[in-house]
Structures are given as structure tokens and as C-alpha cells.
Design an enzyme around this catalytic site. Structure first.
Site, PDB file in Angstrom:
ATOM      1  NE  ARG A   1      48.124  84.237 -53.942  1.00 24.72           N
ATOM      2  CZ  ARG A   1      48.023  82.937 -53.679  1.00 24.72           C
ATOM      3  NH1 ARG A   1      48.905  82.349 -52.924  1.00 24.72           N
ATOM      4  NH2 ARG A   1      47.038  82.223 -54.167  1.00 24.72           N
TER       5      ARG A   1
ATOM      6  CG  ASP B   1      46.599  85.343 -56.815  1.00 24.26           C
ATOM      7  OD1 ASP B   1      47.410  85.752 -57.662  1.00 24.26           O
ATOM      8  OD2 ASP B   1      46.093  84.213 -56.854  1.00 24.26           O
TER       9      ASP B   1
ATOM     10  CG  ASP C   1      44.939  84.121 -60.359  1.00 24.60           C
ATOM     11  OD1 ASP C   1      46.097  84.534 -60.547  1.00 24.60           O
ATOM     12  OD2 ASP C   1      44.646  83.278 -59.497  1.00 24.60           O
TER      13      ASP C   1
ATOM     14  NE  ARG D   1      51.598  87.103 -55.421  1.00 25.20           N
ATOM     15  CZ  ARG D   1      50.956  86.192 -56.070  1.00 25.20           C
ATOM     16  NH1 ARG D   1      49.759  86.442 -56.565  1.00 25.20           N
ATOM     17  NH2 ARG D   1      51.479  84.994 -56.238  1.00 25.20           N
TER      18      ARG D   1
END
Length: 164
Positions: free
Chosen positions: A92, A95, A97, A82
Site C-alpha cells: 500500500r 497506512d 493506524d 490507498r
């Protein structure tokens, strides 16, 4: 207990999620406790014309402070290809988070915990509640009630476990 959200819509989405999980397991200061099923979900955000995402949530224990935890999440993203930038919610390979960190709340220029979208995204709420059906936000707000009020985003389970 802390919870991390994983998402991918480029390349081999399931392999990307599993690779992120493996890198998290190998990270000093992070102990993976559990992982949700994998869900296929429609894109949300600024870019709707893109492939569907695979999403999952990972339950961890960590002694890392929230900013160091975020730095490790960004390291995993970088290791899996990424690149920084791009439109919010754009395509992407991975990810990672930070969604929740116990009862902690943080709001500064680099990080907001709980994640600001956690109560509005079915693709986060469903796997979170799979891991802990009684989970609440800091202060006690019910995530089950948030799921009942969340917009009707398409979220379909595609794999029984991120690890199988």
C-alpha cells in the site's frame, strides 16, 4: 495524547509518510506534537512477498473522538491513493493506524484501541518508545517489556526524523 502509526511500501515511501504527516497537520482537530525516526521494516501478515515498509509514529493531541479520528486517518489514506480492500498487511502507498488514545480503550465493529497488534510489532514499538520511553498501555502494561518479548522482526532506522 494519542499516537498514530504510519506505513508505506509502494512508490516513494518516505515522501508518502511525509505527505501523510502534512495532511495530518492540516486536519482540524489534530495537533501534531512529534514524529519518530523513519524505520525500514520487513513485511508481516498475510503477504510476505512484497517490498519492505517505511514506518514511523506520530504523537498528536486531538479533541476528535476515536471514530472521527479513524475517519480522518482513512481520509488521509484515500487522499494519498490507498484503496479499500486487499489482503491484510498487503502492499500500500500509505497506512495510517490509530495506535493509542491516552488511557482510552475501544472495542467495537469498526475500531479497537489500543491497536490489537501494538504489543507484537517491533515496527510499532520501537518508534513509540523513541517518542516516549516510559509509555504504557491503558492499565499500565509496559511497552518496553512488550518490545523485549516481541518477535524478532527486522527494524532498521533509515532517517533521523520524519520531518527532516
Amino acid at each position: 495524547m494519542a499516537y498514530l502509526g504510519l506505513g508505506s511500501n509502494e512508490g516513494d515511501r518516505l515522501s508518502n509518510l511525509r505527505s501523510a504527516l502534512d495532511l495530518l497537520r492540516a486536519t482540524p482537530g489534530i495537533r501534531v506534537q512529534d514524529a519518530s525516526s523513519v524505520y525500514e521494516t520487513e513485511p508481516v501478515g498475510e503477504v510476505l512477498d512484497q517490498p519492505d515498509f517505511f514506518n514511523a509514529v506520530v504523537k498528536i493531541e486531538t479533541e476528535l473522538d476515536p471514530h472521527r479520528l479513524l475517519a480522518q486517518c482513512k481520509r488521509v489514506e484515500a487522499e494519498l491513493g490507498r484503496r479499500p480492500g486487499g489482503p491484510t498487511g498487503g502492499p500500500r502507498p500509505i497506512d495510517v493506524d490509530v495506535l493509542l488514545v491516552g488511557e482510552l480503550t475501544v472495542a467495537d465493529g469498526r475500531l479497537v484501541i489500543p491497536h490489537p497488534e501494538v504489543t507484537r510489532r517491533r515496527f510499532v514499538l520501537e518508534p513509540l518508545l523513541e517518542l516516549d520511553p516510559a509509555l504504557t498501555l491503558p492499565g499500565g502494561a509496559s511497552l518496553r517489556e512488550a518490545l523485549e518479548l516481541a518477535p524478532g522482526q527486522r527494524v532498521n532506522a533509515v532517517a533521523a526524523s520524519l520531518t527532516s
